[in-house]
Design a protein around this motif. Structure first.
Motif, PDB file in Angstrom:
ATOM      1  N   ASP A 189      14.640  -8.303  -1.449  1.00 21.83           N
ATOM      2  CA  ASP A 189      15.792  -7.825  -0.688  1.00 21.83           C
ATOM      3  C   ASP A 189      15.910  -6.301  -0.715  1.00 21.83           C
ATOM      4  O   ASP A 189      16.786  -5.734  -0.057  1.00 21.83           O
ATOM      5  CB  ASP A 189      17.084  -8.472  -1.198  1.00 21.83           C
ATOM      6  N   PHE A 190      15.048  -5.628  -1.484  1.00 21.51           N
ATOM      7  CA  PHE A 190      15.065  -4.161  -1.463  1.00 21.51           C
ATOM      8  C   PHE A 190      13.932  -3.594  -0.608  1.00 21.51           C
ATOM      9  O   PHE A 190      13.591  -2.420  -0.695  1.00 21.51           O
ATOM     10  CB  PHE A 190      15.062  -3.563  -2.874  1.00 21.51           C
ATOM     11  N   GLY A 191      13.361  -4.450   0.237  1.00 21.39           N
ATOM     12  CA  GLY A 191      12.451  -3.973   1.268  1.00 21.39           C
ATOM     13  C   GLY A 191      11.006  -3.782   0.851  1.00 21.39           C
ATOM     14  O   GLY A 191      10.251  -3.094   1.554  1.00 21.39           O
ATOM     15  N   VAL A 192      10.575  -4.383  -0.253  1.00 23.75           N
ATOM     16  CA  VAL A 192       9.196  -4.265  -0.714  1.00 23.75           C
ATOM     17  C   VAL A 192       8.562  -5.647  -0.755  1.00 23.75           C
ATOM     18  O   VAL A 192       9.148  -6.595  -1.292  1.00 23.75           O
ATOM     19  CB  VAL A 192       9.115  -3.607  -2.105  1.00 23.75           C
ATOM     20  N   LYS A 193       7.350  -5.741  -0.197  1.00 25.60           N
ATOM     21  CA  LYS A 193       6.579  -6.980  -0.267  1.00 25.60           C
ATOM     22  C   LYS A 193       5.563  -6.857  -1.394  1.00 25.60           C
ATOM     23  O   LYS A 193       4.814  -5.882  -1.461  1.00 25.60           O
ATOM     24  CB  LYS A 193       5.873  -7.254   1.062  1.00 25.60           C
ATOM     25  N   PHE A 194       5.522  -7.844  -2.290  1.00 26.95           N
ATOM     26  CA  PHE A 194       4.628  -7.829  -3.443  1.00 26.95           C
ATOM     27  C   PHE A 194       3.518  -8.860  -3.292  1.00 26.95           C
ATOM     28  O   PHE A 194       3.723  -9.946  -2.746  1.00 26.95           O
ATOM     29  CB  PHE A 194       5.394  -8.167  -4.727  1.00 26.95           C
ATOM     30  N   GLY A 195       2.365  -8.512  -3.819  1.00 29.13           N
ATOM     31  CA  GLY A 195       1.329  -9.480  -4.113  1.00 29.13           C
ATOM     32  C   GLY A 195       1.261  -9.627  -5.620  1.00 29.13           C
ATOM     33  O   GLY A 195       1.637  -8.714  -6.360  1.00 29.13           O
ATOM     34  N   HIS A 196       0.768 -10.771  -6.102  1.00 25.78           N
ATOM     35  CA  HIS A 196       0.630 -10.926  -7.561  1.00 25.78           C
ATOM     36  C   HIS A 196      -0.581 -11.786  -7.882  1.00 25.78           C
ATOM     37  O   HIS A 196      -0.986 -12.664  -7.103  1.00 25.78           O
ATOM     38  CB  HIS A 196       1.914 -11.476  -8.191  1.00 25.78           C
ATOM     39  N   PHE A 197      -1.164 -11.512  -9.039  1.00 26.82           N
ATOM     40  CA  PHE A 197      -2.359 -12.228  -9.475  1.00 26.82           C
ATOM     41  C   PHE A 197      -2.425 -12.168 -10.995  1.00 26.82           C
ATOM     42  O   PHE A 197      -1.578 -11.539 -11.648  1.00 26.82           O
ATOM     43  CB  PHE A 197      -3.619 -11.652  -8.824  1.00 26.82           C
ATOM     44  N   VAL A 198      -3.467 -12.805 -11.577  1.00 30.00           N
ATOM     45  CA  VAL A 198      -3.513 -12.997 -13.028  1.00 30.00           C
ATOM     46  C   VAL A 198      -4.825 -12.464 -13.610  1.00 30.00           C
ATOM     47  O   VAL A 198      -5.907 -12.878 -13.192  1.00 30.00           O
ATOM     48  CB  VAL A 198      -3.360 -14.493 -13.396  1.00 30.00           C
ATOM     49  N   CYS A 199      -4.722 -11.563 -14.534  1.00 30.09           N
ATOM     50  CA  CYS A 199      -5.778 -11.120 -15.444  1.00 30.09           C
ATOM     51  C   CYS A 199      -7.169 -11.006 -14.794  1.00 30.09           C
ATOM     52  O   CYS A 199      -7.430 -10.072 -14.045  1.00 30.09           O
ATOM     53  CB  CYS A 199      -5.818 -12.047 -16.660  1.00 30.09           C
ATOM     54  N   SER A 251      -4.323  -7.251   3.736  1.00 24.29           N
ATOM     55  CA  SER A 251      -3.187  -7.712   4.549  1.00 24.29           C
ATOM     56  C   SER A 251      -2.028  -6.730   4.463  1.00 24.29           C
ATOM     57  O   SER A 251      -0.893  -7.064   4.800  1.00 24.29           O
ATOM     58  CB  SER A 251      -2.749  -9.106   4.112  1.00 24.29           C
ATOM     59  N   ASN A 252      -2.343  -5.514   3.970  1.00 21.57           N
ATOM     60  CA  ASN A 252      -1.401  -4.377   3.964  1.00 21.57           C
ATOM     61  C   ASN A 252      -0.279  -4.505   2.932  1.00 21.57           C
ATOM     62  O   ASN A 252       0.788  -3.906   3.101  1.00 21.57           O
ATOM     63  CB  ASN A 252      -0.808  -4.159   5.363  1.00 21.57           C
ATOM     64  N   ILE A 253      -0.515  -5.245   1.859  1.00 18.12           N
ATOM     65  CA  ILE A 253       0.425  -5.236   0.734  1.00 18.12           C
ATOM     66  C   ILE A 253       0.101  -4.024  -0.134  1.00 18.12           C
ATOM     67  O   ILE A 253      -1.057  -3.752  -0.430  1.00 18.12           O
ATOM     68  CB  ILE A 253       0.329  -6.541  -0.067  1.00 18.12           C
ATOM     69  N   THR A 254       1.128  -3.291  -0.546  1.00 12.70           N
ATOM     70  CA  THR A 254       0.925  -2.045  -1.290  1.00 12.70           C
ATOM     71  C   THR A 254       1.510  -2.063  -2.703  1.00 12.70           C
ATOM     72  O   THR A 254       1.323  -1.103  -3.450  1.00 12.70           O
ATOM     73  CB  THR A 254       1.553  -0.859  -0.533  1.00 12.70           C
ATOM     74  N   ASP A 255       2.219  -3.139  -3.079  1.00 15.36           N
ATOM     75  CA  ASP A 255       2.811  -3.239  -4.410  1.00 15.36           C
ATOM     76  C   ASP A 255       2.371  -4.559  -5.045  1.00 15.36           C
ATOM     77  O   ASP A 255       2.496  -5.622  -4.420  1.00 15.36           O
ATOM     78  CB  ASP A 255       4.334  -3.164  -4.342  1.00 15.36           C
ATOM     79  N   VAL A 306      10.093   3.188  -9.195  1.00 17.69           N
ATOM     80  CA  VAL A 306       8.839   3.182  -8.445  1.00 17.69           C
ATOM     81  C   VAL A 306       9.112   3.599  -7.003  1.00 17.69           C
ATOM     82  O   VAL A 306       9.872   2.931  -6.297  1.00 17.69           O
ATOM     83  CB  VAL A 306       8.200   1.783  -8.473  1.00 17.69           C
ATOM     84  N   PRO A 307       8.503   4.700  -6.537  1.00 17.11           N
ATOM     85  CA  PRO A 307       8.686   5.090  -5.127  1.00 17.11           C
ATOM     86  C   PRO A 307       8.086   4.042  -4.194  1.00 17.11           C
ATOM     87  O   PRO A 307       7.011   3.511  -4.465  1.00 17.11           O
ATOM     88  CB  PRO A 307       7.909   6.413  -5.031  1.00 17.11           C
ATOM     89  N   LYS A 308       8.780   3.757  -3.126  1.00 17.97           N
ATOM     90  CA  LYS A 308       8.288   2.782  -2.162  1.00 17.97           C
ATOM     91  C   LYS A 308       7.203   3.410  -1.296  1.00 17.97           C
ATOM     92  O   LYS A 308       7.387   4.492  -0.733  1.00 17.97           O
ATOM     93  CB  LYS A 308       9.436   2.284  -1.283  1.00 17.97           C
ATOM     94  N   LYS A 309       6.075   2.743  -1.213  1.00 16.83           N
ATOM     95  CA  LYS A 309       4.959   3.244  -0.419  1.00 16.83           C
ATOM     96  C   LYS A 309       5.370   3.360   1.052  1.00 16.83           C
ATOM     97  O   LYS A 309       5.926   2.429   1.629  1.00 16.83           O
ATOM     98  CB  LYS A 309       3.761   2.297  -0.531  1.00 16.83           C
ATOM     99  N   GLY A 310       5.099   4.511   1.629  1.00 18.43           N
ATOM    100  CA  GLY A 310       5.364   4.718   3.048  1.00 18.43           C
ATOM    101  C   GLY A 310       6.805   5.040   3.386  1.00 18.43           C
ATOM    102  O   GLY A 310       7.135   5.277   4.546  1.00 18.43           O
ATOM    103  N   PHE A 311       7.690   5.079   2.389  1.00 15.95           N
ATOM    104  CA  PHE A 311       9.090   5.411   2.644  1.00 15.95           C
ATOM    105  C   PHE A 311       9.207   6.913   2.889  1.00 15.95           C
ATOM    106  O   PHE A 311       8.670   7.710   2.122  1.00 15.95           O
ATOM    107  CB  PHE A 311       9.964   5.010   1.454  1.00 15.95           C
ATOM    108  N   PRO A 312       9.892   7.345   3.953  1.00 13.71           N
ATOM    109  CA  PRO A 312       9.985   8.784   4.254  1.00 13.71           C
ATOM    110  C   PRO A 312      10.518   9.588   3.072  1.00 13.71           C
ATOM    111  O   PRO A 312      11.578   9.293   2.527  1.00 13.71           O
ATOM    112  CB  PRO A 312      10.959   8.825   5.441  1.00 13.71           C
ATOM    113  N   GLY A 313       9.741  10.579   2.660  1.00 16.13           N
ATOM    114  CA  GLY A 313      10.163  11.464   1.591  1.00 16.13           C
ATOM    115  C   GLY A 313       9.849  10.992   0.191  1.00 16.13           C
ATOM    116  O   GLY A 313      10.030  11.730  -0.765  1.00 16.13           O
ATOM    117  N   SER A 314       9.360   9.747   0.031  1.00 18.62           N
ATOM    118  CA  SER A 314       9.139   9.224  -1.319  1.00 18.62           C
ATOM    119  C   SER A 314       8.044   9.988  -2.056  1.00 18.62           C
ATOM    120  O   SER A 314       8.070  10.103  -3.278  1.00 18.62           O
ATOM    121  CB  SER A 314       8.792   7.736  -1.275  1.00 18.62           C
ATOM    122  N   ASN A 315       7.084  10.555  -1.324  1.00 21.47           N
ATOM    123  CA  ASN A 315       6.017  11.322  -1.977  1.00 21.47           C
ATOM    124  C   ASN A 315       6.516  12.642  -2.552  1.00 21.47           C
ATOM    125  O   ASN A 315       5.817  13.291  -3.334  1.00 21.47           O
ATOM    126  CB  ASN A 315       4.873  11.601  -0.987  1.00 21.47           C
TER     127      ASN A 315
END
Length: 527
Positions: free
Chosen positions: A192-202, A217-221, A294-303
């Protein structure tokens, strides 16, 4: 809005949102990763689960966790095969809280995520009923076990309402007794804070599936649950976590199991090419939450956000020496092509078959105390496969400067005995490693380094770039600041897909040819 105004608003927003959740309008989210020691093996299975669960719940509800939007726990530190649980399909939007068909610890975690209003990621042993009918429905030709259950190494994600919104069953097993799905699953969820996550194990992090496919598939977090067994000189935990995140330029939240006596430690939060926000390699086990914004990837000004405004607790917790942590040695390095580093020479080309690595370096000789020992160094190159039982070979290449405890290759990838006083006899003022690698769609070129504290070099200490040269990629890895504590500094390349598959098919073909030849010989002898 100009950048300066944006930063001021960003900093001011901390006062407003320090106890509130992130929103899609904010340029950051607050994440926590847990370095966690599982309960003592002297306890029975139920006691272990109770002990671990109590600590999980305490961490989620702690004051340290108050600001977090999402918390990740590590692999293999919650339950066991004897205390496994059913996990509902995320498509069903089920909240296990107080749902007695699920194990009590799954219920409790769901309830706590709901109470704390946080996303919570845990890894557990899952069970699933397996019948002939279910296998047919899933178009799975494999037979069920006689006891009628599949058991998986599974990540489970709860949202702020305790709903299970994602489930991922580990696909690449590392000498583990669990089942795998017929086809790989892809763990992903949107917050709900606008970030899409991928996750995996070890162990998954070394493979193309599912990690690289999620990135494509353009996941960045990403969230990485792990019970890593560190291995010198290329695969200690934080060393590889930072290298992977840097090379793909993604945000990575890594939560590591903490049992240094068996080789388990290593957690961190990484911002891709901006390096580590925090990283942990411990010599003593702990149950501790580490938090950062954690800065959101691609968010204006986050860099443009200053790093000091992201680190809630600026941590770089490390072992005091590599002797306080059980670290494996990569035995493959015995087949490397290596030469001792000659301090009177500043340029060496070293080749392994078609791969040639160019080393340029400048060193300064030091005068260690007479009662101390010093690391010696070798230049190394390798190009080949790593074989794991039941898994397609992993193709990899290396151009490296490696530390050794003596002047032999067998002494590389080792640390001195803890009773030995170690002092440097050589300082690297500069290193430049350059090599051409065959360009394929499915390879990953990484800067890979580790020092005597088992931590990678910070991004301010090196420069890494890749340039296109037709059918080749030219990789350059350069040391920018003098160091006298290097254990390894090199270019590490993983090859996925065609190269590994081709090697695997070639191996199968060769085996078939051998079998055919033996069959023909047998027939001839019996004519």
């Amino acid at each position: 809005m100009i950048v300066g105004e944006f930063i001021l608003i960003f900093i001011a927003s901390f006062a407003v949102y320090s106890r509130q959740t992130s929103t899609p309008q904010l340029p950051f989210y607050t994440a926590g990763v847990v370095e966690f020691k599982g309960a003592s093996s002297t306890l029975d299975d139920l006691e272990q689960v109770n002990n671990n669960l109590a600590a999980y719940l305490e961490i989620i509800s702690s004051q340290e966790a108050a600001e977090t939007d999402i918390i990740a726990f590590p692999e293999g530190t919650l339950n066991s095969a004897l205390q496994s649980t059913f996990v509902p399909d995320p498509k069903l939007n089920i909240t296990p809280c107080n749902q007695t068909q699920y194990a009590y610890f799954l219920q409790k975690l769901s309830c706590q995520a709901k109470i704390s209003k946080k996303y919570v990621v845990v890894n557990l042993v899952e069970k699933e009923n397996c019948t002939a009918e279910s296998q047919i429905a899933n178009k799975d030709p494999r037979r069920c076990a006689s006891y009628g259950l599949n058991q998986y190494n599974t990540n489970v994600v709860f949202d702020r309402n305790g709903v299970i919104v994602s489930r991922y069953r580990k696909f690449n097993l590392y000498y583990e007794p669990w089942n795998v799905t017929l086809r790989p699953e892809y763990g992903q969820f949107t917050t709900d804070f606008g970030v899409k996550f991928g996750h995996f194990v070890c162990f998954d992090i070394l493979f193309y599936t599912p990690t690289t496919e999620l990135i494509k598939s353009n996941i960045t977090d990403f969230i990485f649950t792990t019970k890593w067994f560190s291995e010198l000189p290329f695969l200690t935990a934080v060393q590889y976590q930072q290298s992977w995140a840097y090379s793909y330029d993604v945000n990575l939240l890594a939560a590591g199991a903490s049992n240094p006596s068996t080789g388990n430690t290593g957690s961190g939060i990484y911002l891709g090419k901006k390096g580590a926000l925090l990283s942990v390699m411990k010599s003593t086990p702990e149950r501790k939450l580490y938090v950062a914004r954690v800065p959101k990837k691609g968010f204006p000004g986050s860099n443009s956000i200053p790093v000091q405004n992201l680190q809630i607790r600026n941590k770089r917790a490390t072992t005091s020496s590599i002797n306080n942590l059980l670290v494996k040695r990569d035995r493959r390095i015995d087949s490397f092509i290596t030469v001792p580093l000659n301090t009177s020479t500043q340029h060496v080309q070293l080749c392994y078959r078609d791969l040639c690595c160019n080393f340029n370096y400048k060193t300064t000789l030091l005068k260690p105390p007479a009662n101390s020992l010093s690391y010696q160094y070798r230049l190394a190159v390798f190009d080949g496969d790593r074989i794991y039982p039941g898994i397609d070979p992993l193709g990899w290449s290396v151009c490296s400067v490696m530390a050794c405890i003596n002047n032999t290759l067998e002494g590389c990838g080792l640390g001195f005995n803890e009773t030995v006083r170690v002092s440097p006899q050589l300082r690297f003022d500069h290193i430049l490693i350059e090599a051409n690698f065959t360009k394929t769609e499915n390879n990953l070129l990484m800067p890979n380094s580790v020092d005597e504290s088992l931590m990678p070099l910070g991004i301010e200490s090196f420069r890494f770039n890749i340039s296109d040269a037709g059918y080749k990629n030219i990789a350059r890895f350069e040391l920018l600041k003098p160091r006298d504590d290097l254990i390894q500094f090199g270019i590490y390349v993983s090859f996925f897909g065609e190269r590994s598959s081709t090697s695997h098919l070639t191996q199968i073909s060769n085996n078939l040819l051998i079998l055919c030849s033996l069959f023909i010989v047998f027939k001839l002898k019996n004519l």
